[in-house]
Motif scaffolding. Structure first.
Motif, short mmCIF file in Angstrom:
data_model
loop_
_atom_site.label_atom_id
_atom_site.label_comp_id
_atom_site.label_asym_id
_atom_site.label_seq_id
_atom_site.Cartn_x
_atom_site.Cartn_y
_atom_site.Cartn_z
N LEU I 40 -7.33 8.64 0.19
CA LEU I 40 -7.25 9.96 -0.45
C LEU I 40 -7.63 11.00 0.59
CD1 LEU I 40 -7.15 11.90 -2.96
CD2 LEU I 40 -9.59 11.40 -3.23
N PHE I 41 -6.71 11.94 0.86
CA PHE I 41 -7.08 12.98 1.84
C PHE I 41 -6.94 14.36 1.20
CE2 PHE I 41 -3.06 14.94 3.27
CZ PHE I 41 -2.13 14.06 2.73
N ALA I 60 4.96 9.97 7.43
CA ALA I 60 5.58 9.14 8.47
C ALA I 60 4.93 7.76 8.55
CB ALA I 60 5.48 9.86 9.82
N ALA I 61 3.63 7.70 8.25
CA ALA I 61 2.91 6.43 8.37
C ALA I 61 2.91 5.63 7.08
CB ALA I 61 1.47 6.71 8.82
N LEU I 62 3.59 6.12 6.05
CA LEU I 62 3.57 5.42 4.77
C LEU I 62 3.92 3.95 4.87
CD1 LEU I 62 4.86 7.45 1.69
CD2 LEU I 62 2.56 6.69 2.26
N ASN I 69 -1.28 -2.66 1.97
CA ASN I 69 -1.59 -2.63 0.52
C ASN I 69 -2.35 -1.35 0.15
OD1 ASN I 69 -1.49 -3.85 -2.06
ND2 ASN I 69 -3.65 -4.43 -1.87
N THR I 70 -2.00 -0.26 0.81
CA THR I 70 -2.77 0.97 0.64
C THR I 70 -1.88 2.10 0.12
OG1 THR I 70 -4.18 0.34 2.47
CG2 THR I 70 -4.20 2.67 1.84
N VAL I 71 -2.33 2.73 -0.95
CA VAL I 71 -1.64 3.87 -1.53
C VAL I 71 -2.20 5.14 -0.88
CG1 VAL I 71 -1.28 5.17 -3.66
CG2 VAL I 71 -1.37 2.65 -3.70
N VAL I 72 -1.34 6.07 -0.54
CA VAL I 72 -1.79 7.36 0.01
C VAL I 72 -1.72 8.42 -1.09
CG1 VAL I 72 -1.25 9.20 1.64
CG2 VAL I 72 -1.15 6.80 2.37
N TYR I 101 4.49 10.82 -1.56
CA TYR I 101 3.26 10.36 -2.24
C TYR I 101 2.78 11.46 -3.20
CZ TYR I 101 1.46 12.77 1.94
OH TYR I 101 1.23 13.65 2.95
N SER I 102 1.86 11.10 -4.10
CA SER I 102 1.37 12.03 -5.12
C SER I 102 0.36 13.00 -4.51
CB SER I 102 0.69 11.26 -6.25
OG SER I 102 1.59 10.36 -6.82
#
Lengths: 197, 197, 197, 197, 197, 197, 197, 197, 197, 197
Positions: I40-41, I60-62, I69-72, I101-102
C-alpha cells in the motif's frame, strides 16, 4: 514497598542458562513448586568489572547453597543474547564462563520495576516531546532477595553500585532462617549455625 | 522506594540516650555536620527477646565502628519513656542496660513511614467507621541503613522478624565502601579489608 | 465526632493481661456479650509518672465497679510487650504491678484514630518526601468512655495531659445512668445515689 | 475533633443576659482578654425539666468559680428571646429565674457545629427534594468545656441526654489544672486541692 | 425554587399542640389524606412581640377557615418544648394561650431549608475552622403557603420581618381558588366571593 | 432563593410604554435613583382574559400608589411589539388600552430566570438532540414584588395561574412597611393604616 | 449543526390555527405520517411590519404548495394567545387575518434552541446573580426548512432580520428536489420545472 | 451555530485562480478591506456533474454581481492542484474552463469545520484503533453565504446534495439587502428591485 | 504508533478503479481473505508532478509484484471523482491513464489519521472560533506499507514530500521477507534473492 | 507520530565508540552544528546474528556516506559496556570488530520511547502488583532515520525483525534529497543520481 514478610511477585521473566536456552523463569513458582529456597541477586550490567567477581563467587558457593536446599538465580536487565555472549567469554577476559545457574534477562524491566530497584534518580517531563525523560541508566542496583519455600521474602538488601556482596553472609542468613523454621526459635544477633543461639 | 544512591531523608526524630535526655536527632545532619558515617538499625519492639541481643552486639562493636568514623544509632517506634525504662533494665532481665548509643523514638512513625519499613500487611477501608484500618502491629522490620559522610545511603537491608543481624557484615560493608572512597576502586564480591581486592 | 448516644466502634484490638497473655479485645462485644457496662480509659504512655497513679486508682476501685456490673479496661498505644514489662515493674519503681484489668495495646492506632483522641496537633505535607508529616507524639490524650450494656456510649471526657482523673466521678456517672435505666427518670445536676434526685 | 490541647474556636455568638440584653460573646476572647478561665456548658433545650437543675446548680456554685478566676457561660441553640422568656419564668414553674451568668443563643449552630456536639444521628439525601435531611432534633448534647487563660481547652466532656453534671467535679478539675499551672507538677488520679498530690 | 403549581414537599416534621403532645405532622399528607386545604404560616421566633398577634389573628379566624375546609398550621424553628411554654403563657404576658391549631417545631430546619425561607444572608467559609459559617439567625421569614386538597401549592408569599400578615387576604385567595375549582373560571383581579367575577 | 430582605437584582430589561417607545428599565435603579418604592407585578401572557383585569385594576389604583410614593411596573415575557399591540387594543376587545405604567418585555427571560418564577415544571435531557427540553410554556407565574427606596424587597408573593391579585392588599403592605419605616414599630397582623396598631 | 441530509428533530410544539385551537404539532410526524413535504418558516415576532407580508405571501401561494404535496407551517416564539390575537387583526392594521396554515408557538424555545436559530449574540455569566445573562431578544432569525416525505431536510436557509423571503424560490427548490426524487437525476444550477435540466 | 448577523470567520484559506496561482484568501478581509459584498458558495467535489453547472452559472452572472459590488468566490475541500486540473478541463468534458473567480481549496477543512457544513453524518469511536471514525465523505454541502461590506453575514443557505442553486435568488437577496442599507426600510416578502416594496 | 509487527488496521475505505467503479476496500481483508501480500503506497495529491511517476512505476512493476503474490494499492485523500478524472488524463498531460490497480479515496482521512501520516505540522486552538485550526494541507506523506498474508505489517517507510520511491527496494523487501517465511532464516543486510544470504 | 518533515528530537543519549569512550551524543546537534546529514539506524540487540551483517554493511559503505556529507550512527538499547564488548569481538565470532562509527546505548530508552519504535505489543495492568506489565522485549525494531543538515527528518522506515536493510537504498534516498536541495526539483520514482530525473 518492601517485600519482606510478603510473597515474592508472581511474574515470569526471560532467562538464559549456560546451554544457551532462552526460557521463562518465575521465581515464586521456582520456590513453591520445587519446595526450595531461592537466592536472587541483581547486578547492574553484563561486561563490567565488579560484576563478574560476584557471579563467580556465587558459582563457587553453589554446593553450599545446594546443601541448604537453595537455588541461586542471577539477574540483570541485559538481553538473553548478551548473557549468552558473556557466558561464552572466558573469565580471564572479564567473562563469566563456568557459571551454571540461570540468569534473568529482564530487558522489559517488568520485575525490576516491580521491585523498585532501578537506578532512576530523576524523572522530568519534557514539554516539547511530551514524555517523561529518565535520569540514570535504567539498570538495577546490587539488590539481593532471600525467598523461602513458600515464596515469602525473608531478607532483602541493596548495595550501592561499587560495593560487592559477601556470599557467606547469605549462607548465614539462610542458616538462621532455617533454624527458626526448624526450632521455632528466633535467632539473635551474630547467630551462626553451630554457635550457640 | 529505595534510598540507595540518594540522600537519607532530612527529618528530625525524638531520641533518648542513656542519660535519660530526650532530644531531636536528624540522621542526615548527624552525618553531614559531623563528617561521619552512620549506621542506623531498626528493630521491632522494646522489651522483646531477640532485639536486646542485637542492641548488645552493636554496643560491643562500638569501638570498631568508632575506628571507622561511624556513629551507631538504634531505632524503634516505642516512646522515649519506654526506651529509658529498657535502658534501666538489667541485661539479665532482658534489658539493655549498658547501651550508650542513641535510640530513635519514632512514635509518630514519620521516619518509618518515609522509609516504608512498617509491618503493615494490609489496609482495608472500614465502611462503617469511615477510616482505613491497618493489619499488622505498625512496628518496623529489622531494617539497616549505612550512610556516608555526605548523607548518601550506600547499603540498605531488611531482615524478616525472627532473623538477627550480623554486625561484622556491616563492618565489612563500611570497609569496602571506604576503600572505594579512598582508592576509587570498586570492591569485588567477598572483598575484605586486608585481603586482596 | 462524638460517640455519645451511639454504639462504641466495633473493633478488636490487641490487649495484654497480668498473666502476660496477648489476646484480642473488642470493647463493644465485651459489653454486649457479657451484658456489662464498660469503663475504658486511655492514658498517654507507659513508664511515665502521672499515669501509674491513675492505673492504681482504677485498680483500687475495682470492687466498686464490679458491684455496678462494670468492667474496667485501660488503654494506650504502647505494645503488649511494653505493657507486660510495666506490669512486672514494682509500684515503687514507677510500675503498675498489681493491676489486674486488661490493657489495650493499640500500637497500630486503629481504635485511637477512630475515636480521634491522638495528640496530633498539626499535619504538614513534606514536598520533598511526598508524605504527610505529623506534629505530636501520636499518643492519646486522657480520654474516658462509659459504655452501657447495649454498647451505647453515655459519657465521654478528655483531660489535657497533666490532669489526672477522678475515679469517684465515674462511679457517680454510672450510678446516675443506672438510675435512669431503672427508674426512667432523668438525673438532675449533682445527683448522687442515695441523695434525693 | 477534640479541642483539648488546642485553642477554643474563635467565634462570636449571640448571647442573652438576665437584663434582657442581646450581645455578641466570643468565649476565646472572654478568656484571653480578661485573663480568666471559662467553664462553658451546653444543655439541649430551654423549658425542659433536667436542664434547669443544672443551670441552678452552676448558679449556686458561682462564688466558688469566681474564687477560681473562672467565668461560667451556659449555652443552647434556642434564641435569645426564648432564653429571656425562660429567665423570666419562676424556678417553681420550671424556669431559671435568678440565673445571672450569660447564655449563648447559638440558633444558627455556628459554634455547635464547630464543636460537633449536635444530636444529628443520621443524614440522608432526599432524592426528590435534592437536599440532605437530618435525623435528630439538631440540638446539643450536655457538653462541657474548661478553657484556661490563654484560651486552651484543658477538659471536654459529654454526657448523654438524661444524665446531669456534677458541679464539684469541674471545681476539682480547675483546681488540679491551676495546681499544674502554679507548681509545674502533674496531678495524679483523684487529686484534690489540699489533699496530698 | 417556587413550589407554586407543584406538590408541597413530602416531609414529616415535629409538631406540638395545645395538649402538650409532640407528634409528627406531614403537611402534604394532612391535605391529601383528609381532603382538606391547608394554610401553613411561618413566623420567625416564639416569645417575640409581632408574632403573637399573627397567631391570635389566625386563631380568631379559625371558624372562617373551617367553613372553607381549610386547616391552619403555624410553624417556626423553635423546639416543641418552647412552643408548649409559649402556649402556656397568657396573652397579656406576650404568650399565645388559647391557640388551638398545631405548631411545627422544625428545629432541624429540614422543611425550612427545603422551602428556602431561612434568613441566612451570607455563608462564608472559615479557613481556620474548616466549616461554613452562617450570617443570620437561621430562623424563617414570614412565609405563607396555601395548599389545595391534592397537595398543590396555589399561593406562596413572604413578608419581610417587621410586617404582619392580613388574614382576610388568605380567606379571599382561598375563596378565589375554590371558585376556580368549582366553576372552572379564572378569577380576575380584586375578585371577592359574592362580588361579580 | 427568596429576595426578601435582599436587594432586587440589578438588571436592565426591555420595556414598552403607552407611547410605543422601547427603552431599558432597571427596577433597582428605578427605586434607588428616584427614591421611590416599586410594585412590580408579573402576569403570564398578553392577550389572555384574566390578565387584563389585573392590569386595569393596577391602573385604576395608580393614584393611590402615587400617594404612597410607589411606581407600578407590569411585566411578562412577551415582546415589546406584542405589548404595544395589546396597549392599542380596546378594553372591550380584551385589550389594555388606557394602561399608562411601563411594561417589561422580558423575552430573553433574563430577569424571570433570576427571580425563578417561570412555569417550567420539568427539564428532561433529550439524548437524541443533546439538549435539555423544557416542560411548560416558559412564561411567568403571577409573581409580585414590593421594593423599598433602597431597593430592598419587603414582600414577594406568587399566585397560581388562575387566581387574580388583590390590589388593596398591596396598598396595605406598603402602608404597613411605611409605618415601620416612619415609626420604627413592627406592624402586627391585620394592621391597617388609621386602625390602631 | 446543519440538519440538511438528516431527519428533522422529533419534537411536538404548541401550535395555533385560525380557529383559535391550541394543539401539539410535530413537524417530523406531519411529514412522515401524512406522506407530505413540509415548508417550515420562522419569523422573529408577531405584530411587526415585515413579518406579515411574508405570512400573507405564503398564504397566497398555498395552492401552489398544495399542488406540490407540501404543507406550509409558520413559526415564532410568541404564545398561542398572541398568534390568535394577530390572526384576528385585520391585514390593514398590520394583522394576518386570512392566514389559514398553522403557526408554531414555541414559547419555551425547545425547537428553536434545537435548530440553533435564536438571535442570542452573546452569553455572559453574571457573577452576582450566578446565572448566564443573554444578549439579544431571544427570538428567531428568518429561517426556512424544506423537509421531504421521509422527514429529511433538503434545504435550510436563514435571512438576516430585515430581508424578506422569496416564495417562488421555495417552489423552485421543491420542484427540483421532486424532480430528483422522480427521475433520479441531479438538478443543475438555475434548474426550473419545464425548462431543460 | 448560524453566522447570520455575525462577522464571517476570520480565516485565511488556500485558494487557486485561473492563472494557476496558489494564494491565501481571507473572505472576511476580502469584504472589509475592499469594501465589497462577497458571495461564497460551496460545492461538494470537483469533477462531478451537477457542480460544474453551478460554477458556470455563477460565471455567467459575474457582470451582474459586479454591478452590485459583489465578489464571487467558489469553494470545496479539494486541493489547489485538483482545482487547477479542473479549470484546465474543457466544459464539454465536464470541466470548468472559463471560470475566472477564485476557488478556495480547503483541504484541511479549517473553514468548513468552522461553518459546520461537512457531510459527516455520524462519528463513532473505534475502541480497537482508539480514534473517532467518521461516517460520510467529509466534503461540504451546497452551502451559500452572503456577506456585506463590514463582513456581516446576511444570508446563509444549504441545499442537499442533488439540488442546484438559483443564481437569480442571490441577486435578489443582495438587492433587497442593499435596499435596506440605502433606504433604511425592511424588505417585505417577494420584494424585487424596481417592484414596489 | 508503528504498525510493524502488528495487524494492519481493520478499516474499509472508499476506492476507485480504472473502470470508474466506487467500492469499499479493506486492506486487511484484502490480504487475509485472498491470502496475498499487499503493498500500500500513499502519495500526497492527485494532479501533481512527482506523484504520477510513482504511480506509473508501480504500474510498470505490477507483473513482478504479481509473481510475488502481492497486490498493489495506491492511496491519497482525494475523492474517487478526482481519481477517476486523473485516471482519464493521458500520461503526457500529467495523468495516470493506464494505471490498473485500485486507488483508495480516503477523503474523510479515517485511515490516514489511524496511520498518523498526515502532514499536520501544528494544531492551534482558535479562541474566537472555539475549534482547533490545523497547519498543513492535511494530505499524506509518501508512506509505504508492506503487509503479509496474515495482515501483519513487515515494513513501513515514509519519505518527505519531494523524494520519490524506489520500486525495486520493495521487491527486495518482499523477497527477503518471503525468504524468511519459507526458510525460517533471517535475512542479513543487503540480502537479495539469488545472492547468498 | 511521524517525524518526517519535523526536527529530530533534541535529546542527548549515551554513546560508545571504538575507542571504548562513553560520551553523550545528540543527533540533532550532530547534524546542525556540523552541517552534516545523519543516517541513524536502530537494530534490536547486540550479539545476535542478523544485526552484525547490517553493522558491517554500513561500515563498508562509510566512504560513500562520507562523500555525501553524511554521518552514520548505529543504535540499540544495550549498554555502552555491551557495545564495547561486541566491538571487541571478532567478526568471525559474530562480533562487530572494525566498526568505527558511534553506537547509541539508549538503555533508559529515552530516545526509543520518543521515536515510538520499541517492540511493546501490549501493556496490561497487573492488579496485584499495581503496575503496568509490558509484553515484548522492550527493544527496538529495525528503524532508520535520514536527517538533513537542519535536523529535519526526510525519511524514516521500519523493518520487521527478521528483514535486514539495503544500504544502497539509503544512498539513493540521500542523493535524491540532495538533488532536491541543489536543483529545487522533486525526484520522481526510481530516480537515481546520474540517471535522468
Amino acid at each position: 514497598m518492601t517485600y519482606v514478610g510478603k510473597k515474592f511477585p508472581n511474574l515470569a521473566v526471560d532467562a538464559m542458562n549456560e546451554m544457551g536456552d532462552t526460557f521463562k523463569l518465575n521465581v515464586l513458582e521456582e520456590a513453591v513448586k520445587n519446595n526450595k529456597k531461592v537466592l536472587l541477586f541483581w547486578y547492574p550490567k553484563d561486561f563490567t568489572f565488579v560484576c563478574p567477581t560476584e557471579l563467580h563467587a556465587f558459582q563457587a558457593a553453589l554446593p553450599e547453597f545446594d546443601k541448604r536446599n537453595t537455588v541461586v538465580v542471577g539477574a540483570s536487565c541485559d538481553t538473553a543474547e548478551v548473557h549468552f555472549a558473556w557466558l561464552n567469554t572466558a573469565k580471564d577476559n572479564g567473562g563469566i564462563e563456568g557459571v551454571t545457574y540461570s540468569l534473568l534477562a529482564d530487558s522489559n524491566r517488568n520485575l525490576a520495576r516491580t521491585l523498585d530497584i532501578l537506578d532512576i534518580t530523576d524523572v522530568r517531563f519534557d514539554e516539547e516531546i511530551g514524555l517523561d525523560m529518565l535520569e540514570g541508566d535504567n539498570v538495577t542496583y546490587r539488590a539481593t532477595y532471600l525467598i523461602d519455600e513458600e515464596g515469602t521474602v525473608f531478607h532483602e538488601g541493596i548495595n550501592h553500585m561499587p560495593v560487592g556482596r559477601n556470599v557467606n553472609e547469605y549462607l548465614r542468613l539462610i542458616d538462621a532462617y532455617t533454624h527458626v523454621q526448624t526450632h521455632g526459635e528466633v535467632c539473635p544477633a551474630n547467630w551462626e549455625e553451630g554457635k550457640e543461639a
